[in-house]
Design a protein around this motif. Structure first.
Motif, short mmCIF file in Angstrom:
data_model
loop_
_atom_site.label_atom_id
_atom_site.label_comp_id
_atom_site.label_asym_id
_atom_site.label_seq_id
_atom_site.Cartn_x
_atom_site.Cartn_y
_atom_site.Cartn_z
N CYS A 47 0.85 -1.19 0.00
CA CYS A 47 0.00 0.00 0.00
C CYS A 47 0.89 1.24 0.00
O CYS A 47 1.84 1.34 0.79
CB CYS A 47 -0.90 0.02 1.24
N PHE A 48 0.58 2.20 -0.87
CA PHE A 48 1.45 3.37 -1.01
C PHE A 48 1.52 4.16 0.29
O PHE A 48 0.50 4.51 0.89
CB PHE A 48 0.96 4.28 -2.13
N ASP A 49 2.74 4.42 0.73
CA ASP A 49 3.00 5.23 1.92
C ASP A 49 4.24 6.06 1.64
O ASP A 49 5.36 5.54 1.60
CB ASP A 49 3.21 4.33 3.14
N LYS A 50 4.04 7.33 1.41
CA LYS A 50 5.14 8.21 1.03
C LYS A 50 6.23 8.26 2.10
O LYS A 50 7.42 8.38 1.80
CB LYS A 50 4.61 9.62 0.77
N THR B 206 7.16 5.83 4.36
CA THR B 206 7.95 4.60 4.52
C THR B 206 8.53 4.05 3.22
O THR B 206 9.43 3.22 3.24
CB THR B 206 7.10 3.49 5.15
N GLY B 207 7.99 4.50 2.09
CA GLY B 207 8.44 3.97 0.81
C GLY B 207 7.66 2.76 0.34
O GLY B 207 7.91 2.24 -0.74
N PHE B 208 6.71 2.29 1.16
CA PHE B 208 5.85 1.19 0.71
C PHE B 208 5.12 1.63 -0.56
O PHE B 208 4.67 2.77 -0.67
CB PHE B 208 4.83 0.84 1.79
N GLY B 209 5.00 0.69 -1.51
CA GLY B 209 4.27 0.98 -2.74
C GLY B 209 4.97 1.93 -3.68
O GLY B 209 4.32 2.52 -4.56
N ARG B 210 6.28 2.07 -3.57
CA ARG B 210 7.00 3.04 -4.39
C ARG B 210 6.82 2.80 -5.88
O ARG B 210 6.78 3.73 -6.69
CB ARG B 210 8.49 3.02 -4.06
N ALA B 211 6.69 1.54 -6.30
CA ALA B 211 6.49 1.21 -7.71
C ALA B 211 5.12 0.59 -7.94
O ALA B 211 4.92 -0.12 -8.92
CB ALA B 211 7.59 0.26 -8.18
N ASN B 212 4.20 0.85 -7.03
CA ASN B 212 2.85 0.30 -7.13
C ASN B 212 1.96 1.34 -7.83
O ASN B 212 1.12 1.99 -7.21
CB ASN B 212 2.32 -0.01 -5.72
N TYR B 213 2.15 1.48 -9.14
CA TYR B 213 1.49 2.55 -9.87
C TYR B 213 0.04 2.25 -10.19
O TYR B 213 -0.67 3.11 -10.71
CB TYR B 213 2.28 2.88 -11.13
N GLY B 214 -0.41 1.03 -9.90
CA GLY B 214 -1.83 0.72 -10.00
C GLY B 214 -2.56 0.99 -8.69
O GLY B 214 -3.77 0.84 -8.61
N TYR C 20 -2.73 -0.63 -5.92
CA TYR C 20 -3.33 -1.76 -5.20
C TYR C 20 -3.00 -1.65 -3.72
O TYR C 20 -1.89 -1.29 -3.34
CB TYR C 20 -2.77 -3.06 -5.77
N CYS C 21 -3.96 -2.00 -2.88
CA CYS C 21 -3.71 -1.93 -1.43
C CYS C 21 -4.45 -3.07 -0.73
O CYS C 21 -5.66 -3.21 -0.84
CB CYS C 21 -4.18 -0.59 -0.87
N ASN C 22 -3.67 -3.87 -0.01
CA ASN C 22 -4.21 -5.00 0.72
C ASN C 22 -3.53 -5.03 2.10
O ASN C 22 -2.39 -5.45 2.21
CB ASN C 22 -3.94 -6.30 -0.04
N PRO C 23 -4.20 -4.56 3.14
CA PRO C 23 -3.59 -4.51 4.48
C PRO C 23 -3.06 -5.86 4.95
O PRO C 23 -2.04 -5.93 5.64
CB PRO C 23 -4.71 -3.99 5.38
N GLU C 24 -3.75 -6.94 4.59
CA GLU C 24 -3.28 -8.27 4.99
C GLU C 24 -1.91 -8.56 4.36
O GLU C 24 -1.00 -9.06 5.04
CB GLU C 24 -4.28 -9.34 4.56
N LEU C 25 -1.76 -8.24 3.09
CA LEU C 25 -0.48 -8.45 2.41
C LEU C 25 0.60 -7.57 3.02
O LEU C 25 1.75 -8.01 3.21
CB LEU C 25 -0.64 -8.17 0.92
N ASP C 26 0.26 -6.33 3.34
CA ASP C 26 1.24 -5.43 3.97
C ASP C 26 1.77 -6.00 5.27
O ASP C 26 2.97 -5.91 5.57
CB ASP C 26 0.60 -4.06 4.23
N GLU C 27 0.88 -6.60 6.05
CA GLU C 27 1.31 -7.18 7.33
C GLU C 27 2.25 -8.36 7.11
O GLU C 27 3.22 -8.56 7.85
CB GLU C 27 0.10 -7.62 8.16
#
Length: 535
Positions: A447-450, A452-460, A462-469
């Motif tokens: 999930c994009f988070d400016k 922390t850098g999460f989702g830096r190349a996730n240009y679609g 997509y966000c799934n909290p379960e996957l993030d965990e």
């Protein structure tokens, strides 16, 4: 007076005869390299640098320019080996910290000394700069502390086994120089600690470097380096064959026989890390102008990619074997996941969706699209091997399951700013090369988070909290067997949800003059400091 003119003189003493003999042998019979003359090289890349500031760019081509000027704490070898860089050693300290012992006697090209204070400042900048694309590498770092002049401590939020490999991509930049000139000037006129110093950058023409004679380590054998951006494949290959360049990045498969027939050049091939994939806009609800609308979907129409059955249908509708055989001409390896085989976290028994157009049609009907729908597929046309040709072939395959796909192919200079900064896509083809399994997942599907850098190349988006965990658990799990359990769980979620469709891992194909030798890097970059004259 030239040597031949001197030796044609009518009246020669014995001294002159001896002198002529020596001159002719030295200047005519022996290669210049034997005499210790300085060598030069011209390297043709697929594109120009975005910026020479290593913290605000993340394109591998740009990395080829930067890696000669700057250095990291830990050096990444051509095959992902860990070697000392600006740090001579490192070790964990308890569960929540890493200690790095820094190299002494190092200075930047402007004479500025390298020490712990500079290292801390550079890492802090990489983590907090608003435009930094390396902050994801430091997502687990809570604080950088100076222990003494040549020791730093990275305090982490928890156990962080990937910290050393994360340092592969975080370059150390000069504190004083950056504070004096600012980001804009630094991006055009960089200063680093590497074996080459910056000389000149003329946009879309060349970047020139010169060996830095005060470099702390072994000096590279080549003194003068010119990088030339040559986006057109045919032009780049022709330049190699004419001897205008000495190395050609990303040689098309079709040109391999042509180069191999040349007496002056050859091809080096190697399996690479780069994943080529399709991705979807999984956030915006309706088609229309960005940023509110999804621009590749007719205005006002619902976004079909919000339904995972549609994403799965497209996966079933893509015939990757056919793409590899006819578009890639046998070059590449079919992919089923975000992580490539050489990287820890790869799941060997995970398989692609089989090509099954009937199942694809059934899923589309279940999702409410029995007649299919229209969508635009965005792709670069000068970044990856046969990128536009792949997109056109995929559009043809998806027509068989009822989709009307229009291919929008653009030069990378247009495609990537729209994709990376404006999310101007609904359905796109792109690529990613990463050497750290957890970071691949974090960047591509987090999930994009400016911050922390999460989702830096996730240009679609997509966000799934379960996957993030699951990804966060991977990041803080030390035991390799336990980590692999979570890598598998992440892979299974991605396989079911299909935020991206993995296509294949690209093969690395480099053309090189017979005057030089090099080991092709699996990260796709071409570092002049690793090239040497052929013996």
């Amino acid at each position: 007076m030239g040597s031949k003119r001197l030796c044609r003189a009518r009246s020669l003493t014995s001294f002159h005869v001896s002198l002529c003999f020596l001159l002719l042998m030295v200047l005519g019979a022996f290669p210049l390299q034997v005499l210790g003359a300085e060598t030069s090289i011209v390297i043709g890349l697929t594109g120009d640098a975005e910026s020479l500031d290593p913290h605000v760019t993340a394109i591998s081509t740009t990395g080829s320019y930067q890696a000669n000027i700057f250095e990291t704490l830990i050096y990444r070898g051509p095959n992902l080996e860990e070697k000392p860089g600006l740090a001579v050693s490192w070790e964990p300290e308890g569960e929540n910290a890493w200690i790095f012992h820094l190299r002494k006697g190092v200075k930047f090209h402007n004479g500025e000394p390298f020490n712990a204070q500079v290292a801390k400042w550079a890492l802090d900048r990489a983590k907090t700069h608003p435009k930094s694309l390396t902050k994801g590498q430091l997502a687990q770092v809570k604080e950088v502390q100076v222990v003494d002049d040549y020791t730093i401590r990275l305090v982490t939020y928890g156990p962080s086994p990937d910290i050393p490999r994360n340092m592969f991509n975080v370059y150390i930049v000069p504190m004083r120089y950056l504070q004096e000139v600012g980001d804009e000037v630094f991006g055009r006129k960089p200063v680093g600690t590497g074996p080459y110093k910056f000389v000149e950058w003329i946009k879309d023409q060349h970047v020139k470097l010169e060996r830095w004679e005060e470099y702390w380590g072994p000096k590279p054998p080549i003194k003068y380096v010119t990088y030339r951006p040559i986006p057109e494949d045919a032009t780049r290959v022709a330049a190699l064959l004419r001897g205008e360049i000495d190395v050609a990045e990303a040689v098309p498969v079709v040109d391999i026989p042509r180069i191999e027939r040349s007496p002056n050049a050859r091809v080096i091939r190697k399996p690479g890390l780069r994943l080529i994939y399709l991705a979807f806009d999984t956030k915006r609800k309706f088609g229309g102008p960005p940023p509110e609308g999804s621009p590749g979907i007719p205005e006002g129409q619902p976004n079909p990619f919000l339904d995972k059955r549609v994403r799965q249908a497209i996966y079933y509708g893509v015939n990757e074997d056919e793409l590899l055989q006819y578009v890639m001409e046998g070059s590449g390896q079919a992919a089923a996941q975000m992580i490539p085989p050489p990287v820890f976290g790869y799941i060997p028994d995970l398989e692609r969706y089989p090509y099954d157009p009937e199942k694809a049609k059934k899923l589309l009907a279940e999702a409410g699209y029995p007649q299919g729908f229209s969508v635009r597929l965005d792709t670069p046309n000068d970044r990856y091997i046969n990128d536009e040709e792949l997109a056109v072939a995929i559009a043809g395959q998806l027509k068989k399951i009822g989709l009307n796909v229009t291919v929008n192919a653009q030069p990378r200079a247009i495609f990537f700013p729209k994709l990376m900064r404006q999310y101007e896509n609904s359905f796109h083809l792109s690529g990613w090369a990463g050497s750290i399994g957890a970071y691949n997942l974090l960047a591509l599907v987090g999930c994009f988070d400016k911050k922390t850098g999460f989702g830096r190349a996730n240009y679609g988006q997509y966000c799934n909290p379960e996957l993030d965990e699951v990804i966060k658990t991977i990041n803080r799990t030390i035991d390799p067997k336990e980590r692999m359990k979570y890598f598998r769980k992440a892979a299974e979620i991605i396989h079911e949800e299909v935020p991206k469709i993995p296509l294949h891992y690209q093969e690395l194909i480099v053309g090189i003059s017979n005057k030089f030798d090099m080991d092709v890097r699996v990260d796709e970059q071409i570092w002049a400091k690793e090239i040497k004259p052929r013996e």
